[in-house]
Write a protein that holds these residues in place. Structure first.
Motif, PDB file in Angstrom:
ATOM      1  N   TRP A 250      -7.317   0.120 -14.563  1.00 58.25           N
ATOM      2  CA  TRP A 250      -7.046  -0.509 -13.046  1.00 58.25           C
ATOM      3  C   TRP A 250      -6.350   0.279 -12.373  1.00 58.25           C
ATOM      4  O   TRP A 250      -6.248   0.291 -11.058  1.00 58.25           O
ATOM      5  N   MET A 251      -5.335   1.207 -13.049  1.00 57.17           N
ATOM      6  CA  MET A 251      -4.421   1.950 -12.047  1.00 57.17           C
ATOM      7  C   MET A 251      -5.330   3.210 -11.518  1.00 57.17           C
ATOM      8  O   MET A 251      -4.858   3.543 -10.158  1.00 57.17           O
TER       9      MET A 251
ATOM     10  N   ALA B 158      -8.952   3.312  -3.883  1.00 54.72           N
ATOM     11  CA  ALA B 158      -8.755   2.446  -2.731  1.00 54.72           C
ATOM     12  C   ALA B 158      -7.776   3.214  -1.906  1.00 54.72           C
ATOM     13  O   ALA B 158      -8.146   2.985  -0.631  1.00 54.72           O
ATOM     14  N   LEU B 159      -7.070   4.352  -2.294  1.00 53.60           N
ATOM     15  CA  LEU B 159      -6.237   4.965  -1.379  1.00 53.60           C
ATOM     16  C   LEU B 159      -6.952   5.765  -0.431  1.00 53.60           C
ATOM     17  O   LEU B 159      -6.906   5.773   0.982  1.00 53.60           O
TER      18      LEU B 159
ATOM     19  N   TRP C 103       1.713   5.748  -7.403  1.00 52.93           N
ATOM     20  CA  TRP C 103       0.912   5.857  -8.470  1.00 52.93           C
ATOM     21  C   TRP C 103       0.001   7.092  -8.315  1.00 52.93           C
ATOM     22  O   TRP C 103       0.047   7.908  -9.179  1.00 52.93           O
TER      23      TRP C 103
ATOM     24  N   TYR D  96      -6.610  -7.985  -8.483  1.00 51.22           N
ATOM     25  CA  TYR D  96      -7.292  -8.144  -9.686  1.00 51.22           C
ATOM     26  C   TYR D  96      -7.401  -9.304 -10.282  1.00 51.22           C
ATOM     27  O   TYR D  96      -6.384 -10.395  -9.952  1.00 51.22           O
TER      28      TYR D  96
ATOM     29  N   LEU E  19      -5.587   0.228  -0.135  1.00 52.51           N
ATOM     30  CA  LEU E  19      -4.979   0.293  -1.338  1.00 52.51           C
ATOM     31  C   LEU E  19      -4.133  -0.931  -1.241  1.00 52.51           C
ATOM     32  O   LEU E  19      -4.040  -1.563  -2.422  1.00 52.51           O
TER      33      LEU E  19
ATOM     34  N   GLY F 228       0.944  -1.286  -0.136  1.00 47.41           N
ATOM     35  CA  GLY F 228      -0.071  -0.121  -0.015  1.00 47.41           C
ATOM     36  C   GLY F 228       0.749   1.144  -0.256  1.00 47.41           C
ATOM     37  O   GLY F 228       0.697   2.383  -0.611  1.00 47.41           O
TER      38      GLY F 228
ATOM     39  N   ILE G 166      -6.005  -4.484  -2.532  1.00 43.43           N
ATOM     40  CA  ILE G 166      -6.836  -4.432  -3.792  1.00 43.43           C
ATOM     41  C   ILE G 166      -5.838  -5.564  -4.615  1.00 43.43           C
ATOM     42  O   ILE G 166      -4.627  -5.567  -4.857  1.00 43.43           O
TER      43      ILE G 166
ATOM     44  N   TRP H 201      -6.725   2.590  -7.985  1.00 46.08           N
ATOM     45  CA  TRP H 201      -5.945   2.860  -6.914  1.00 46.08           C
ATOM     46  C   TRP H 201      -6.039   4.143  -6.111  1.00 46.08           C
ATOM     47  O   TRP H 201      -6.208   4.185  -4.788  1.00 46.08           O
ATOM     48  N   ASP H 202      -6.660   5.214  -6.934  1.00 42.92           N
ATOM     49  CA  ASP H 202      -7.076   6.417  -6.248  1.00 42.92           C
ATOM     50  C   ASP H 202      -8.212   6.479  -5.544  1.00 42.92           C
ATOM     51  O   ASP H 202      -8.250   7.037  -4.394  1.00 42.92           O
TER      52      ASP H 202
ATOM     53  N   LEU I 152       2.179   1.302  -3.648  1.00 40.85           N
ATOM     54  CA  LEU I 152       1.130   1.791  -4.650  1.00 40.85           C
ATOM     55  C   LEU I 152       0.725   3.018  -4.616  1.00 40.85           C
ATOM     56  O   LEU I 152       0.199   3.610  -5.392  1.00 40.85           O
TER      57      LEU I 152
END
Length: 368
Positions: free
Chosen positions: A112-113, A119-120, A75, A130, A125, A69, A128, A116-117, A72
């Motif tokens: 998918w990236m 989930a953060l 990103w 996939y 984060l 986390g 997560i 992350w926004d 990630l």
């Protein structure tokens, strides 16, 4: 007839030109991401996801989620703070730290990236995961990360994928383990040619004609619901739209596109989802029919309804995370290059292990 406005995936100009400064900045960011990914995998991932897993899967996942986390989070920092991409959330406000199955449309290779926004912001984060095509597991370094984070790889042939998918899903049923399992039911990213084939199939089989998404493949979603229904809190229905057009990976890295990412989120209670496979198939097709209309409205209006459900990322928190991670990675890099030869031996052995474990898809089981 397909609705396309100024924000199509194949029309319009990029928001920014690729200047020498953006090129250099993008290359530096990519090198930093690669170096930090490698060192995090070798020094943190191996210890937490391999050695600690010999004693407890639950604690192994918690520690692994913390480390990755932290990594990630680089990103979203790149997207939102360095490249100045606006990520705008709409729809419903969802609770933090739920165990969820997340279904999303697949506009481009980098959808998918941007999950992350979200989930953060929800404190999930690091947990997560996939369902992704197996060829991505062969990527250098990142393929190791996908394996350690327990992504579910598929060949996109159900007779091949069924047993592996059920085996992986059965390991995620512990409600103590945080989980965001992301699934793209279309099975591939959207293109005009794929859309034409999807519409032809729909017309032949009496299914809805969709213009902005592909007909969903339902077996994977049904398998997830069959195995995880008893341990999930909800299903999140996520729809993603881009301005001015859909980005590629390099667009993201160099910050030339997109200028805005719009993410519409809808929380679906498990009681609203049927249990039989036939009913689940019809239900999921209806969900994608609603997504299709939502995207048609987005291309006309330039936004999803009920915007502003999530705030901006904290710049201070992002910088603190970056500084802490860079100090840790700098220490690992110094030890690897300038310290005892045993560190080089350790790194070599871990690389060999991660390569073989990813290739053969094996994970250690607890000793007790």
């Amino acid at each position: 007839m397909e609705v396309r406005g100024a924000f199509s995936s194949d029309g319009g100009k990029s928001h920014r030109e690729l200047t020498p400064l953006r090129l250099i900045r993008g290359v530096v960011c990519l090198l930093v991401l690669l170096l930090t990914a490698f060192m995090t995998l070798v020094y943190c991932g191996f210890v937490s996801a391999v050695l600690l897993r010999l004693f407890s899967i639950h604690h192994s996942r918690k520690v692994t989620s913390f480390f990755f986390g932290t990594w990630l989070a680089l990103w979203p920092f790149l997207f939102e703070k360095i490249n100045k991409t606006k990520v705008i959330f709409a729809g419903e406000i969802v609770p933090a730290r739920e165990r969820v199955l997340l279904i999303a449309n697949h506009r481009t290779e980098v959808d998918w990236m941007y999950l992350w926004d979200l989930a953060l912001r929800k404190g999930c984060l690091g947990c997560i995961r996939y369902v992704l095509k197996s060829s991505l597991m062969k990527l250098p370094v990142f393929g190791w990360g996908f394996h350690i984070l327990e992504f579910i790889s598929v060949e996109r042939k159900w007779e091949v994928d069924e047993s592996n998918m059920h085996q992986m899903l059965s390991s995620f049923t512990d409600p103590r383990d945080p989980l965001w399992l992301a699934l793209f039911p279309e099975g591939t990213d959207f293109t005009e040619q794929k859309c034409i084939r999807s519409r032809a199939y729909a017309a032949e089989h009496g299914l809805p004609i969709l213009n902005n998404v592909l007909l969903p493949k339902t077996k994977g979603f049904y398998a997830c619901m069959e195995d995880l229904r008893g341990s999930l809190d909800a299903v999140y229905d996520v729809t993603i739209g881009y301005k001015p057009r859909c980005p590629s990976l390099l667009d993201n890295v160099f910050g030339v596109n997109p200028s805005e990412v719009h993410v519409h989120v809808r929380r679906i209670a498990l009681g609203e989802i049927p249990t039989s496979e036939e009913e689940v198939s019809a239900w999921l097709t209806n969900i994608f029919q609603l997504k299709d209309q939502l995207l048609s409205d987005f291309y006309l209006q330039g936004h999803f309804p009920h915007q502003g459900t999530e705030g901006d990322l904290s710049t201070v928190k992002c910088l603190v995370n970056l500084v802490a991670l860079m100090m840790l990675i700098s220490t690992f890099t110094f030890l690897t290059i300038f310290s005892s030869a045993w560190f080089k031996v350790y790194v070599s052995l871990v690389c060999c292990y991660l390569s073989s474990a990813t290739y053969f898809n094996v994970r250690p089981k607890p000793l007790l």
